[in-house]
Design an enzyme around this catalytic site. Sequence first.
Site, PDB file in Angstrom:
ATOM      1  NE  ARG A  52      38.467  42.800  36.210  1.00 44.17           N
ATOM      2  CZ  ARG A  52      39.250  43.380  36.863  1.00 44.17           C
ATOM      3  NH1 ARG A  52      40.002  44.240  36.570  1.00 44.17           N
ATOM      4  NH2 ARG A  52      39.141  43.469  38.066  1.00 44.17           N
ATOM      5  CG  ASN A  60      45.398  48.083  45.990  1.00 42.19           C
ATOM      6  OD1 ASN A  60      45.504  48.818  47.190  1.00 42.19           O
ATOM      7  ND2 ASN A  60      46.706  47.289  45.388  1.00 42.19           N
ATOM      8  CG  PHE A  66      44.560  43.707  45.487  1.00 43.69           C
ATOM      9  CD1 PHE A  66      44.563  43.928  46.872  1.00 43.69           C
ATOM     10  CD2 PHE A  66      45.935  43.442  44.882  1.00 43.69           C
ATOM     11  CE1 PHE A  66      45.552  43.858  47.594  1.00 43.69           C
ATOM     12  CE2 PHE A  66      47.085  43.205  45.715  1.00 43.69           C
ATOM     13  CZ  PHE A  66      46.992  43.391  47.053  1.00 43.69           C
ATOM     14  CG  ASP A 110      37.724  50.106  42.413  1.00 43.38           C
ATOM     15  OD1 ASP A 110      37.896  49.873  40.840  1.00 43.38           O
ATOM     16  OD2 ASP A 110      38.441  50.226  43.064  1.00 43.38           O
ATOM     17  CG  HIS A 130      39.589  39.571  40.388  1.00 41.55           C
ATOM     18  ND1 HIS A 130      40.194  39.806  39.338  1.00 41.55           N
ATOM     19  CD2 HIS A 130      39.643  40.887  41.438  1.00 41.55           C
ATOM     20  CE1 HIS A 130      40.960  40.970  39.548  1.00 41.55           C
ATOM     21  NE2 HIS A 130      40.524  41.517  40.792  1.00 41.55           N
ATOM     22  CG  HIS A 187      38.478  47.996  37.111  1.00 41.80           C
ATOM     23  ND1 HIS A 187      39.501  48.471  36.505  1.00 41.80           N
ATOM     24  CD2 HIS A 187      37.980  48.670  38.104  1.00 41.80           C
ATOM     25  CE1 HIS A 187      40.123  49.231  37.384  1.00 41.80           C
ATOM     26  NE2 HIS A 187      39.066  49.383  38.366  1.00 41.80           N
TER      27      HIS A 187
HETATM   28  O1  DOR Z   1      41.033  46.393  44.157  1.00 44.97           O
HETATM   29  C1  DOR Z   1      41.084  46.950  43.067  1.00 44.97           C
HETATM   30  N1  DOR Z   1      40.871  45.950  41.814  1.00 44.97           N
HETATM   31  N2  DOR Z   1      41.856  47.897  42.783  1.00 44.97           N
HETATM   32  C2  DOR Z   1      42.303  48.499  41.752  1.00 44.97           C
HETATM   33  O2  DOR Z   1      42.873  49.492  41.705  1.00 44.97           O
HETATM   34  C3  DOR Z   1      41.896  47.718  40.381  1.00 44.97           C
HETATM   35  C4  DOR Z   1      41.065  46.835  40.394  1.00 44.97           C
HETATM   36  C5  DOR Z   1      41.126  45.838  39.454  1.00 44.97           C
HETATM   37  O3  DOR Z   1      41.307  46.196  38.317  1.00 44.97           O
HETATM   38  O4  DOR Z   1      41.038  44.569  40.056  1.00 44.97           O
HETATM   39 ZN    ZN Z   2      39.683  50.802  40.048  1.00 49.03          ZN
HETATM   40 ZN    ZN Z   3      42.264  52.105  41.807  1.00 49.85          ZN
END
Ligand code: DOR
Ligand code: ZN
Ligand code: ZN
Length: 345
Positions: free
Chosen positions: A14, A208, A253, A235, A239, A12
């Site tokens: 962002r 998550n 998450f 993943d 943040h 991600h």
């Molecule tokens: O922990 C997570 N963060 N799980 C996800 O599925 C999305 C991700 C996020 O984009 O922050």
């Molecule tokens: Zn993800």
């Molecule tokens: Zn996910």
Amino acid sequence: MILPALIDPHVHFRTPGGEHKENWITGAKAAIAGGVTTVFDMPNNTPSTTSTLALQHKKEIINEQLKTAGVPLRYYLYFGATADNLNEIEKIEKLKDYKIVGVKLFMDASTGNLLVDKLEDQEKIFKTCAELKLLLAVHAVTSAKRAIELAKKYNTKLYICHVSTREEVKLIRQAKKDGLEVYAEVTPHHLFLTENDQKRIGTLGKMNPPLRTTEDKNALWEAVLDGTIDTIGTDHAPHTLAEKVVPEAQAPFGVPGIETSLPLLLNAYNKGKITLEKIVELTHTNPIKIFNLPETGDKVEVDLDLEKEVRNEDLKTKCGWSPFTGQTLRGWPVATILNDKIYNL
Ligand code: DOR
Ligand code: ZN
Ligand code: ZN
């Protein structure tokens, strides 16, 4: 020791909308630092990547940022599924040059607003992806069973993201035995951390799916070694510390992971937990097969004996922290070769 560069099928970065957490300048540098030269980026942006217009816009920003970074990182994108964008999904086919690697469906809640939890909507998405021969990747924290059933019903090529429990492992092992086209990914944080670590790292361990039990972790390792798990996706979901270090209920998450994945795996190799061949299979060969990618010749040079502590100040990710900070790992990438150019680390 020279290994094929890593493919990270789950990041991600962002962009657009969350560039204060990461962008493709810092993201590309973090990838190179982790021996990764190809990433697949997720669609839970602001706006979400759920239309061809949003996709075009996102690609323009990415290309501009990569140019600024001076790092021609290879990337592919996931297209987000919603309850009502089947017409947009149907257009993807004609956009071959857009490098879409599949459709992403959030069957359970997550960051962003892409949740599709009604069975009838999910059915349509599984059916459409099967008809268009598009791989469907799912965020299924509690819905793995349903995802496999739908893949069976519609003959959909299914990729289950971040498998984290022994129950999921059992379901996937059985699905493979049944001959279904079901593939599975595991994250480094679920392989190397458990809920016990959360007490130590607090909200920096909030993600998550969440950190699980030691039994779950052991089941994941077994599944990695017996081929039930196909890939390692970080993943990478940064943040900022200011966003993360707040009372538990308010913390978002997600954890970064693209820079620490290879050192963690090499450290595990040094402990006799995994072979280098298996690492290459999970991070290179299997993603190429599952997603039909071309071989690139990109490499990563690793020093199997180099011992180094994970330190925030060394990280290239914009968020500047890691759930593994403070851990000393043995085995690190020392140079990444992308498109014949050597990046010394
Ligand atoms: O922990 C997570 N963060 N799980 C996800 O599925 C999305 C991700 C996020 O984009 O922050
Ligand atoms: Zn993800
Ligand atoms: Zn996910």
